[in-house]
Scaffold this active site. Structure first.
Site, PDB file in Angstrom:
ATOM      1  N   GLY A  71       0.807  -1.364   0.073  1.00 47.33           N
ATOM      2  CA  GLY A  71       0.042  -0.028   0.067  1.00 47.33           C
ATOM      3  C   GLY A  71       0.968   1.381   0.014  1.00 47.33           C
ATOM      4  O   GLY A  71       0.555   2.413  -0.888  1.00 47.33           O
ATOM      5  N   ASN A 150      -7.462   4.033   9.445  1.00 47.62           N
ATOM      6  CA  ASN A 150      -6.873   2.594   9.956  1.00 47.62           C
ATOM      7  C   ASN A 150      -7.283   2.641  11.363  1.00 47.62           C
ATOM      8  O   ASN A 150      -7.416   1.537  12.010  1.00 47.62           O
ATOM      9  CB  ASN A 150      -5.593   2.387   9.671  1.00 47.62           C
ATOM     10  N   HIS A 200      -2.163  -7.540   2.412  1.00 44.83           N
ATOM     11  CA  HIS A 200      -2.029  -8.235   3.616  1.00 44.83           C
ATOM     12  C   HIS A 200      -2.989  -7.729   4.527  1.00 44.83           C
ATOM     13  O   HIS A 200      -3.314  -8.033   5.553  1.00 44.83           O
ATOM     14  CB  HIS A 200      -0.650  -8.060   4.363  1.00 44.83           C
ATOM     15  N   CYS A 324       5.334   4.940  20.155  1.00 48.94           N
ATOM     16  CA  CYS A 324       6.264   5.336  21.031  1.00 48.94           C
ATOM     17  C   CYS A 324       7.427   6.045  20.330  1.00 48.94           C
ATOM     18  O   CYS A 324       7.953   5.617  19.442  1.00 48.94           O
ATOM     19  CB  CYS A 324       6.669   4.209  21.739  1.00 48.94           C
TER      20      CYS A 324
HETATM   21  N1  PLP Z   1      -2.509   3.109   4.305  1.00 51.54           N
HETATM   22  C1  PLP Z   1      -3.358   2.523   5.523  1.00 51.54           C
HETATM   23  C2  PLP Z   1      -4.444   3.438   5.718  1.00 51.54           C
HETATM   24  C3  PLP Z   1      -2.864   1.510   6.176  1.00 51.54           C
HETATM   25  O1  PLP Z   1      -3.689   1.148   7.438  1.00 51.54           O
HETATM   26  C4  PLP Z   1      -1.495   0.889   5.787  1.00 51.54           C
HETATM   27  C5  PLP Z   1      -1.016   0.007   6.656  1.00 51.54           C
HETATM   28  O2  PLP Z   1      -1.464  -0.178   7.841  1.00 51.54           O
HETATM   29  C6  PLP Z   1      -0.937   1.451   4.624  1.00 51.54           C
HETATM   30  C7  PLP Z   1      -1.566   2.487   4.117  1.00 51.54           C
HETATM   31  C8  PLP Z   1       0.396   0.893   4.178  1.00 51.54           C
HETATM   32  O3  PLP Z   1       0.154  -0.229   3.574  1.00 51.54           O
HETATM   33  P1  PLP Z   1       1.239  -1.535   3.537  1.00 51.54           P
HETATM   34  O4  PLP Z   1       1.422  -2.115   4.886  1.00 51.54           O
HETATM   35  O5  PLP Z   1       0.872  -2.433   2.506  1.00 51.54           O
HETATM   36  O6  PLP Z   1       2.544  -0.780   3.218  1.00 51.54           O
END
Ligand code: PLP
Length: 389
Positions: A71, A150, A200, A324
């Site tokens: 991502g 997230n 993932h 942290c």
């Molecule tokens: N964008 C959001 C909203 C995410 O939650 C995450 C991963 O936690 C990412 C991007 C990054 O994705 P990746 O772990 O595949 O690089």
């Protein structure tokens, strides 16, 4: 101890069906899809199938899908491309609550002379679309606003945002890493130009992602080299990752309704019972539209990390809203942007479910959590004061 895994926004279990799908492509069908011979050709056909499956989940065309490593790469590729396409435009719009994959890049770009606007959110984590309308201008190259958060699961009104962005001729990118597979999508009728997703988070393995790039939208890749992905992402394909992502997208389409009914009901029950059984608790973003699998709960007068450790001792995996940094525990930038009071932000825990979550697991968490919070409040000076009231 069997784990109770309620941290699916961090990563997910690989679905057995995904694992079975990729198994032959390690030791038997290991050809390079770019090779001319039959051995590479059969892998190429499987990649084509994966592209079709990924496109189908998004309501996109197969040629609009570019496979990436994650991502983060998809987010970086979209934003960097827009800046190359419009070298004369120096303005980027994003939000204060983005994942670091977008926020860190934008903050780095601001040090290199770009004007970066970070939109604010209200107490529930919602954006003010009038603020967006007021700041987007002819100098804006790209607007990058996440589909779903997230940490809190708060969903942004992507199509309304896109309509505002389009009026000014800027490109619109959305980080949909947490939304894909949980929210129905149809790129064919969407205002989104570019979108990021990650395998993932979708029951595929780590190290595979994809980018949706609307047909006709110009693109400059930052990974250059070979001709893979129609010259849009060089490098020999992660064949097993791509095949896994394709299968996981097919399954996500299949389970989308369940995610929004059974999984949502589990989340709602977990949340309602926590609120019923434990005093001084709030749900971060509780008043906003949210993903069906996520709840961010703030327990006043306790440290999130302490809750996590005690839950972990019971086999329960969740995550905290704190990062942290440099030895001090900073509340998460998302909760800070929402104006969540310090005493609540510190005690925030995220539970994120998946289609593998069960009623029994929710029961177990509901059973373990109240005594943990009570114990921690007894130990903390603020908590003791509160308990004596
Ligand atoms: N964008 C959001 C909203 C995410 O939650 C995450 C991963 O936690 C990412 C991007 C990054 O994705 P990746 O772990 O595949 O690089």
């Amino acid at each position: 101890m069997k784990e109770i895994y309620f941290d699916n926004n961090a990563t997910t279990k690989v679905d057995e069906a995904v694992f079975e799908e990729i198994r032959p492509y390690f030791c038997e069908l290991y050809g390079n899809p770019s090779s001319m011979h039959f051995f590479g050709g059969q892998v190429q056909r499987k990649i084509d199938e994966a592209r079709n499956r990924t496109a189908a989940l998004l309501g996109a065309l197969p040629e609009e899908i570019i496979f990436t490593a994650c991502g983060t790469e998809s987010d970086n590729a979209a934003i960097r491309s827009a800046l190359e396409i419009f070298p004369e435009k120096r303005h980027i719009i994003t939000t204060r609550v983005e994942h670091p994959a977008v926020l860190t890049l934008c903050r780095n770009l601001s040090k290199r002379g770009y004007r970066v606007t970070e939109l604010t959110v209200d107490g529930d984590g919602n954006l003010d679309l009038d603020e967006l309308r007021a700041v987007v201008d002819d100098d804006t190259a790209i607007v990058s606003i996440m589909h779903a958060n997230n940490e809190t699961g708060v969903i942004f009104p992507i199509e309304k945002i896109g309509a505002i962005v389009k009026e000014k001729g800027a490109l619109f990118h959305t980080d949909a890493v947490q939304a894909v597979g949980k929210v129905p999508m149809n790129m064919a009728s969407s205002t989104v130009d570019m979108l990021a997703l990650s395998g993932h988070k979708l029951h595929a393995p780590k190290g595979i992602g994809a980018m949706y790039l609307r047909k006709g939208v110009p693109f400059r890749p930052f990974m250059v080299g070979g001709h893979q992905e129609r010259n849009r992402r060089a490098g020999t394909e992660n064949t097993v990752g791509i095949i896994a992502l394709g299968k996981s997208c097919e399954l996500a389409g299949h389970y989308l309704a369940e995610e929004n009914s059974r999984v949502k009901a589990l989340r709602d029950r977990l949340e309602a019972e926590i609120l019923r059984l434990i005093p001084n608790v709030r749900v971060n973003g509780g008043g906003a539209e949210r993903l069906p699998n996520t709840t961010s709960v703030a327990f006043e007068f306790v440290e999130g990390e302490a809750i996590l450790l005690l839950l972990s001792e019971k086999g329960i995996c969740a995550s905290s809203g704190s990062a942290c940094t440099s030895g001090s525990l900073e509340p998460s930038h998302v909760l800070r942007a929402m104006g969540v009071p310090f005493t609540c932000a510190h005690g925030s825990i995220r539970f994120s479910l998946s289609r593998f979550s069960t009623d029994e697991e929710v029961d177990a968490i509901i059973g373990e959590l109240p005594p943990i919070i009570q114990r921690l409040r007894e130990l903390s000076p603020f908590g003791r004061e509160f308990l004596q009231k």
